[in-house]
Design an enzyme around this catalytic site. Structure first.
Site, mmCIF file in Angstrom:
data_model
loop_
_atom_site.group_PDB
_atom_site.id
_atom_site.type_symbol
_atom_site.label_atom_id
_atom_site.label_comp_id
_atom_site.label_asym_id
_atom_site.label_seq_id
_atom_site.Cartn_x
_atom_site.Cartn_y
_atom_site.Cartn_z
ATOM 1 N N LEU A 1 28.597 42.140 27.692
ATOM 2 C CA LEU A 1 28.530 40.964 28.552
ATOM 3 C C LEU A 1 29.122 39.732 27.875
ATOM 4 O O LEU A 1 29.073 39.596 26.652
ATOM 5 C CB LEU A 1 27.065 40.701 28.924
ATOM 6 C CG LEU A 1 26.350 41.891 29.580
ATOM 7 C CD1 LEU A 1 24.921 41.509 29.945
ATOM 8 C CD2 LEU A 1 27.098 42.384 30.815
ATOM 9 N N GLN B 1 35.995 55.636 36.275
ATOM 10 C CA GLN B 1 37.040 54.654 36.545
ATOM 11 C C GLN B 1 38.027 54.498 35.399
ATOM 12 O O GLN B 1 38.914 53.656 35.456
ATOM 13 C CB GLN B 1 36.431 53.312 36.954
ATOM 14 C CG GLN B 1 35.740 52.530 35.848
ATOM 15 C CD GLN B 1 35.028 51.304 36.402
ATOM 16 O OE1 GLN B 1 33.975 51.406 37.034
ATOM 17 N NE2 GLN B 1 35.598 50.128 36.187
ATOM 18 N N ASP C 1 39.095 40.242 38.716
ATOM 19 C CA ASP C 1 39.513 41.572 39.185
ATOM 20 C C ASP C 1 39.713 41.481 40.696
ATOM 21 O O ASP C 1 38.922 42.017 41.488
ATOM 22 C CB ASP C 1 38.447 42.603 38.823
ATOM 23 C CG ASP C 1 38.287 42.734 37.322
ATOM 24 O OD1 ASP C 1 39.261 43.099 36.661
ATOM 25 O OD2 ASP C 1 37.196 42.424 36.808
ATOM 26 N N GLN D 1 40.090 44.655 42.847
ATOM 27 C CA GLN D 1 38.783 45.320 42.937
ATOM 28 C C GLN D 1 37.895 44.605 43.961
ATOM 29 O O GLN D 1 37.240 45.242 44.789
ATOM 30 C CB GLN D 1 38.112 45.303 41.562
ATOM 31 C CG GLN D 1 36.640 45.652 41.579
ATOM 32 C CD GLN D 1 36.031 45.737 40.188
ATOM 33 O OE1 GLN D 1 36.272 46.701 39.481
ATOM 34 N NE2 GLN D 1 35.260 44.756 39.782
ATOM 35 N N GLY E 1 28.864 46.473 30.981
ATOM 36 C CA GLY E 1 28.283 46.099 29.693
ATOM 37 C C GLY E 1 29.244 45.238 28.888
ATOM 38 O O GLY E 1 30.283 44.792 29.392
ATOM 39 N N HIS F 1 29.998 37.133 32.966
ATOM 40 C CA HIS F 1 28.876 37.866 33.586
ATOM 41 C C HIS F 1 27.682 36.941 33.785
ATOM 42 O O HIS F 1 26.983 37.019 34.798
ATOM 43 C CB HIS F 1 28.433 39.023 32.689
ATOM 44 C CG HIS F 1 29.469 40.102 32.506
ATOM 45 N ND1 HIS F 1 30.084 40.334 31.306
ATOM 46 C CD2 HIS F 1 29.970 41.000 33.377
ATOM 47 C CE1 HIS F 1 30.928 41.345 31.436
ATOM 48 N NE2 HIS F 1 30.886 41.762 32.681
ATOM 49 N N SER G 1 35.663 41.645 28.715
ATOM 50 C CA SER G 1 35.125 42.422 27.589
ATOM 51 C C SER G 1 36.254 42.954 26.719
ATOM 52 O O SER G 1 36.093 43.157 25.518
ATOM 53 C CB SER G 1 34.284 43.585 28.112
ATOM 54 O OG SER G 1 33.337 43.098 29.023
ATOM 55 N N ARG G 2 37.399 43.194 27.326
ATOM 56 C CA ARG G 2 38.540 43.749 26.570
ATOM 57 C C ARG G 2 39.115 42.757 25.572
ATOM 58 O O ARG G 2 39.849 43.165 24.666
ATOM 59 C CB ARG G 2 39.654 44.173 27.527
ATOM 60 C CG ARG G 2 39.320 45.406 28.326
ATOM 61 C CD ARG G 2 40.454 45.756 29.259
ATOM 62 N NE ARG G 2 40.053 46.813 30.177
ATOM 63 C CZ ARG G 2 40.163 48.106 29.922
ATOM 64 N NH1 ARG G 2 40.694 48.507 28.795
ATOM 65 N NH2 ARG G 2 39.757 49.005 30.800
ATOM 66 N N GLU H 1 36.452 36.975 40.577
ATOM 67 C CA GLU H 1 37.805 36.965 41.149
ATOM 68 C C GLU H 1 38.867 37.402 40.140
ATOM 69 O O GLU H 1 40.005 37.611 40.509
ATOM 70 C CB GLU H 1 38.136 35.551 41.656
ATOM 71 C CG GLU H 1 37.365 35.214 42.908
ATOM 72 C CD GLU H 1 37.624 33.813 43.435
ATOM 73 O OE1 GLU H 1 37.308 33.569 44.598
ATOM 74 O OE2 GLU H 1 38.125 32.970 42.663
#
Ligand code: PAF
Length: 254
Positions: free
Chosen positions: A31, A59, A148, A151, A29, A35, A184-185, A146
């Site tokens: 966004l 997580q 992350d 991940q 979320g 995204h 988002s951070r 990419e």
């Protein structure tokens, strides 16, 4: 756009979806344009594009980090409608973790390094929820950024290890005009921190051009006012994680 809030509803839609490929974009979320670029690609390569919004508690190793994480659901839904998303899945944690998170996916090597070393259990949470979402959605393609990078590699490994019938599509990091990777951070940064944040990408890019070692790059980042968690080279990329106040930022360059 269909809004589906429970697993039974999602399974009904999946069974009735008919011919043509499904592209899937999993999100936490809040966004942003990054995204949207995944969604656009999913739409262009498939008959339909499905998105999940699930702020996955498993997580977040630090409860304060989860509490702080921004939430903008109504705005997210408007953005998805405007971008032509066909279905958004908004599950509740109690349903996704109906087993109480007794069953989980653990990777025993890469997931313990870098982000995994700083955030114990983080990748168990990511891999477990991605497996559940892929099993529920059964998409032909799933789109991951990419930014992350660790991940992304772990998710590719998950699909390989469990014979999942989904192709993981790597998508380039989207950046603000000043080079800061979209995240988002970024909303959590104070104006002063936001002004300093683009130095992360600038220093990383310069470190490759000037052939600096990871340790020298870490020193250069510290001189820019970051608290450096790691700088490491992996699979042709230089990855870094830093802290600015309460906000953890990650980035990588090829
Ligand atoms: O990258 C993210 O947004 C999350 O880790 C993901 C893949 C949606 C799993 O919760």
């Amino acid at each position: 756009m269909m809004i589906v809030a429970d697993v039974a509803g999602l399974v009904d839609h999946r069974r009735a979806r008919g011919a043509g490929a499904t592209g899937f974009v999993p999100t936490l979320g809040t966004l942003h344009a990054g995204h949207l670029s995944l969604l656009r690609r999913a739409k262009s390569e498939n008959a339909r594009a499905w998105v999940s919004i699930f702020l996955n508690p498993a997580q977040f190793s630090d409860p304060a980090d989860l509490a702080r994480y921004p939430r903008t659901l109504e705005r997210d839904l408007d953005i998805l409608r405007g971008a032509g998303c066909d279905l958004v899945f908004l599950p509740r944690a109690e349903e996704i973790y109906r087993d109480g998170y007794r069953y989980r996916v653990t990777e025993n090597s890469l997931s313990l390094q870098l982000e995994g070393a700083a955030r114990p259990g983080h990748f168990d949470g990511v891999l477990t929820v991605v497996l559940k979402l892929l099993l529920l959605m059964r998409p032909d393609r799933a789109y991951f950024g990419e930014k992350d990078f660790q991940q992304l590699e772990l998710v590719e490994g998950l699909v390989h290890a469990f014979f999942l019938d989904t192709r993981i599509v790597r998508c380039p990091t989207l950046r603000e005009p000043d080079g800061l990777a979209m995240s988002s951070r970024n909303r959590l940064l104070t104006p002063a921190e936001r002004a300093r944040a683009p130095a992360l990408h600038r220093v990383l890019a310069r470190s490759l051009a000037e052939r600096l070692a990871p340790a020298e790059t870490a020193d250069a980042l510290a001189r820019e006012g970051f608290e450096v968690d790691y700088v490491a080279d992996r699979d042709g990329r230089r990855l870094a994680a830093v802290r600015l106040g309460n906000v953890r930022l990650i980035d990588n360059v090829e």
